[in-house]
Design a protein around this motif. Structure first.
Motif, PDB file in Angstrom:
ATOM      1  N   ILE A 346       0.890  -1.150   0.000  1.00  0.00           N
ATOM      2  CA  ILE A 346       0.000   0.000   0.000  1.00  0.00           C
ATOM      3  C   ILE A 346       0.938   1.212   0.000  1.00  0.00           C
ATOM      4  O   ILE A 346       1.750   1.355   0.913  1.00  0.00           O
ATOM      5  CB  ILE A 346      -0.879   0.038   1.269  1.00  0.00           C
ATOM      6  N   PRO A 347       0.906   2.063  -1.041  1.00  0.00           N
ATOM      7  CA  PRO A 347       1.842   3.199  -1.068  1.00  0.00           C
ATOM      8  C   PRO A 347       1.708   4.022   0.218  1.00  0.00           C
ATOM      9  O   PRO A 347       0.593   4.212   0.720  1.00  0.00           O
ATOM     10  CB  PRO A 347       1.403   4.001  -2.297  1.00  0.00           C
ATOM     11  N   MET A 348       2.822   4.499   0.741  1.00  0.00           N
ATOM     12  CA  MET A 348       2.789   5.220   2.016  1.00  0.00           C
ATOM     13  C   MET A 348       1.819   6.400   2.038  1.00  0.00           C
ATOM     14  O   MET A 348       1.154   6.615   3.049  1.00  0.00           O
ATOM     15  CB  MET A 348       4.202   5.653   2.410  1.00  0.00           C
ATOM     16  N   PRO A 349       1.712   7.178   0.920  1.00  0.00           N
ATOM     17  CA  PRO A 349       0.782   8.329   0.967  1.00  0.00           C
ATOM     18  C   PRO A 349      -0.682   7.921   1.166  1.00  0.00           C
ATOM     19  O   PRO A 349      -1.534   8.790   1.341  1.00  0.00           O
ATOM     20  CB  PRO A 349       0.982   8.990  -0.404  1.00  0.00           C
ATOM     21  N   MET A 350      -0.990   6.627   1.135  1.00  0.00           N
ATOM     22  CA  MET A 350      -2.373   6.193   1.369  1.00  0.00           C
ATOM     23  C   MET A 350      -2.604   5.806   2.826  1.00  0.00           C
ATOM     24  O   MET A 350      -3.736   5.478   3.206  1.00  0.00           O
ATOM     25  CB  MET A 350      -2.702   4.992   0.471  1.00  0.00           C
ATOM     26  N   LEU A 351      -1.562   5.826   3.658  1.00  0.00           N
ATOM     27  CA  LEU A 351      -1.684   5.424   5.066  1.00  0.00           C
ATOM     28  C   LEU A 351      -1.901   6.658   5.948  1.00  0.00           C
ATOM     29  O   LEU A 351      -1.318   7.718   5.698  1.00  0.00           O
ATOM     30  CB  LEU A 351      -0.424   4.669   5.500  1.00  0.00           C
ATOM     31  N   SER A 352      -2.745   6.487   6.977  1.00  0.00           N
ATOM     32  CA  SER A 352      -3.196   7.626   7.799  1.00  0.00           C
ATOM     33  C   SER A 352      -2.060   8.530   8.262  1.00  0.00           C
ATOM     34  O   SER A 352      -2.114   9.751   8.099  1.00  0.00           O
ATOM     35  CB  SER A 352      -3.929   7.135   9.045  1.00  0.00           C
ATOM     36  N   PHE A 353      -1.034   7.938   8.858  1.00  0.00           N
ATOM     37  CA  PHE A 353       0.052   8.726   9.447  1.00  0.00           C
ATOM     38  C   PHE A 353       0.688   9.664   8.424  1.00  0.00           C
ATOM     39  O   PHE A 353       1.001  10.813   8.711  1.00  0.00           O
ATOM     40  CB  PHE A 353       1.094   7.779  10.049  1.00  0.00           C
ATOM     41  N   PHE A 354       0.882   9.161   7.211  1.00  0.00           N
ATOM     42  CA  PHE A 354       1.530   9.971   6.185  1.00  0.00           C
ATOM     43  C   PHE A 354       0.549  10.968   5.569  1.00  0.00           C
ATOM     44  O   PHE A 354       0.919  12.091   5.232  1.00  0.00           O
ATOM     45  CB  PHE A 354       2.158   9.068   5.125  1.00  0.00           C
ATOM     46  N   LYS A 355      -0.719  10.565   5.453  1.00  0.00           N
ATOM     47  CA  LYS A 355      -1.744  11.489   4.930  1.00  0.00           C
ATOM     48  C   LYS A 355      -1.831  12.719   5.820  1.00  0.00           C
ATOM     49  O   LYS A 355      -1.886  13.845   5.342  1.00  0.00           O
ATOM     50  CB  LYS A 355      -3.113  10.788   4.888  1.00  0.00           C
ATOM     51  N   GLU A 356      -1.822  12.448   7.149  1.00  0.00           N
ATOM     52  CA  GLU A 356      -1.908  13.554   8.112  1.00  0.00           C
ATOM     53  C   GLU A 356      -0.755  14.534   7.946  1.00  0.00           C
ATOM     54  O   GLU A 356      -0.866  15.699   8.294  1.00  0.00           O
ATOM     55  CB  GLU A 356      -1.884  13.001   9.551  1.00  0.00           C
ATOM     56  N   GLN A 357       0.371  14.046   7.429  1.00  0.00           N
ATOM     57  CA  GLN A 357       1.524  14.929   7.249  1.00  0.00           C
ATOM     58  C   GLN A 357       1.532  15.583   5.875  1.00  0.00           C
ATOM     59  O   GLN A 357       2.513  16.234   5.501  1.00  0.00           O
ATOM     60  CB  GLN A 357       2.806  14.141   7.452  1.00  0.00           C
ATOM     61  N   GLY A 358       0.442  15.383   5.117  1.00  0.00           N
ATOM     62  CA  GLY A 358       0.297  16.117   3.864  1.00  0.00           C
ATOM     63  C   GLY A 358       0.703  15.358   2.612  1.00  0.00           C
ATOM     64  O   GLY A 358       0.650  15.903   1.514  1.00  0.00           O
ATOM     65  N   TYR A 359       1.153  14.123   2.734  1.00  0.00           N
ATOM     66  CA  TYR A 359       1.469  13.361   1.526  1.00  0.00           C
ATOM     67  C   TYR A 359       0.154  12.959   0.859  1.00  0.00           C
ATOM     68  O   TYR A 359      -0.818  12.617   1.543  1.00  0.00           O
ATOM     69  CB  TYR A 359       2.273  12.102   1.866  1.00  0.00           C
ATOM     70  N   ASN A 360       0.146  13.003  -0.503  1.00  0.00           N
ATOM     71  CA  ASN A 360      -1.088  12.739  -1.235  1.00  0.00           C
ATOM     72  C   ASN A 360      -0.798  11.773  -2.389  1.00  0.00           C
ATOM     73  O   ASN A 360       0.082  12.019  -3.209  1.00  0.00           O
ATOM     74  CB  ASN A 360      -1.624  14.070  -1.787  1.00  0.00           C
TER      75      ASN A 360
END
Ligand SMILES: *Cc1c(COP(=O)(O)O)cnc(C)c1O
Length: 405
Positions: A346-360
């Motif tokens: 699962i690409p990291m930008p799809m995981l909650s922790f990374f989404k919260e940091q602005g990765y899309n």
């Protein structure tokens, strides 16, 4: 038939080696760890190899050693297991995620576009055991244009004089970057994972390969890092246990991430038969390839290309022209029939922790494309030919059930 995804390979030689450690009176870091380091050195042709208790802890230690801190950037692919980026965050720096190529591995062009004055390291990942384009990556970091951008902010960075390349080789022990050049020897630093699901395991563990250029002295660095992995204590428990060996010093702020001999014993007995185990993985990989290469809807993963050879860690099958929802439904059909499969990753930008940091994920179209149609099939030495055939038939049936044509 019930087919698990990735059970560990445990035979009598492994049990005997563990029992030997248990009966020896020495169970933590000692002769078995040293012997495992020597075996990994032979396999990888790395200049020095240091074993620690995981890939993740080893990567954090190497980034700390490099002296990265808040404000620094480390380039990683968006498509990997999260440890790649989590280690960077633990070290204090910011992971800069870039997109991948069709072959699952980090795009060198994307790396080049992401390099700034803050970039201190690049962590390419050999996804599924297939090596990245290291010649291009090493050429990039040693080019005058990129070196001119480099702003060192620690003594080690000054000594390096350029961005360092740390290969996340978690999957690729036994792979070849080029004919005669195994992974582990092709970048400044490479780290193997010896976690339970990896090709060679110590239950939990990691192995740091050192190939730093002059003026670094890899032997000296090995001794330093060994101490650093033991709280920067000048004597390990093995030397302290000898008569008169009680006095020691603490020279800095280290980590406590050494590998124990009981763990090393598992890996030691495995790596001694790794050429055979690797051949078995290749056999299964090729059986899958022969079946799926004939089907217009299937995309076989890369394994042998441009002089590279995979370590056959994963069989990352992709299915043409399906949506993520259809892929999930195909997996459900496969699971119903008793075959365990997975998705890597699962690409990291799809995981909650990374989404919260602005990765899309929208910024990583190739990562999403590969993810949305990927299914990892079981591949390990214990799999019998008839089980492999059953997996193939199951995948075909599942596809036909969901994608009616
Ligand atoms: C397994 C894995 C890691 C983490 O390894 P640990 O030894 O569990 O810390 C890192 N990167 C990738 C790509 C992995 O698959």
């Amino acid at each position: 038939m019930n087919i698990p995804f990735s059970p560990p390979f445990i035979d009598d030689t492994i049990i005997d080696e563990v029992v030997d450690s248990l009966k020896s009176g020495w169970i933590t870091t000692g002769p078995k760890v040293k012997a495992l380091e020597e075996e990994i050195k032979k396999f990888s042709k790395a200049k020095e190899v240091l074993c620690v208790n995981s890939w993740t802890s080893g990567a954090i230690m190497m980034l700390k050693w490099l002296g990265v801190k808040e404000g620094d950037e480390v380039i990683v692919p968006a498509y990997t297991y999260s440890a790649t980026a989590l280690a960077v965050i633990h070290s204090g720096a910011k992971p800069v995620m870039v997109d991948i190529c069709e072959d699952f591995n980090i795009s060198v062009k994307a790396i080049k576009n992401a390099i700034t004055k803050k970039t201190k390291a690049i962590v390419p990942v050999d996804i599924a055991g297939f090596p990245c384009d290291y010649e291009e990556i090493m050429q990039l970091v040693t080019s005058e244009e990129i070196k001119a951008l480099f702003v060192p902010t620690s003594d080690i960075q000054k000594k390096a004089g350029r961005i360092l390349v740390i290969n996340d080789a978690a999957h690729s022990l036994g792979a070849f970057y080029k004919q005669g050049i195994p992974t582990g020897s092709e970048t400044d630093i490479a780290i193997f994972s010896l976690h339970a699901v990896k090709n060679v395991t110590t239950a939990e563990g990691g192995a740091i390969c050192l190939n730093l250029p002059v003026p670094f002295d890899n032997k000296e660095l090995y001794t330093y890092l060994r101490q650093m992995s033991l709280n920067c204590q000048t004597k390990d428990a093995f030397s302290k246990s000898k008569a008169g060996g009680w006095r020691y010093d603490i020279t800095g702020l280290g980590m406590k991430i050494n590998m124990a001999d009981v763990n090393a014993a598992i890996g030691l007995a495995q790596i001694r038969q790794y050429p055979l185990l690797l051949a078995e993985r290749k056999r299964i990989f090729n059986t899958y390839n022969n079946a799926f290469k004939q089907l217009s809807w299937a995309i076989a993963p890369p394994s042998l290309e441009n002089g590279k050879e995979s370590s056959y860690h994963l069989y990352a099958l992709r299915i043409n022209d399906i949506t993520e929802i259809q892929r999930d439904a195909i997996i459900d059909e496969i699971s119903k029939r008793g075959v365990s499969v997975n998705v890597h990753f699962i690409p990291m930008p799809m995981l909650s922790f990374f989404k919260e940091q602005g990765y899309n994920i929208k910024d990583y179209p190739q990562a999403y494309k590969n993810y949305s149609c990927e299914i990892s099939l079981p591949i390990y030495p214990q799999l019998q030919e008839e089980e492999v055939k059953f997996v193939i038939d199951t995948v075909k049936e599942a596809y036909q059930t969901i994608i009616k044509f």
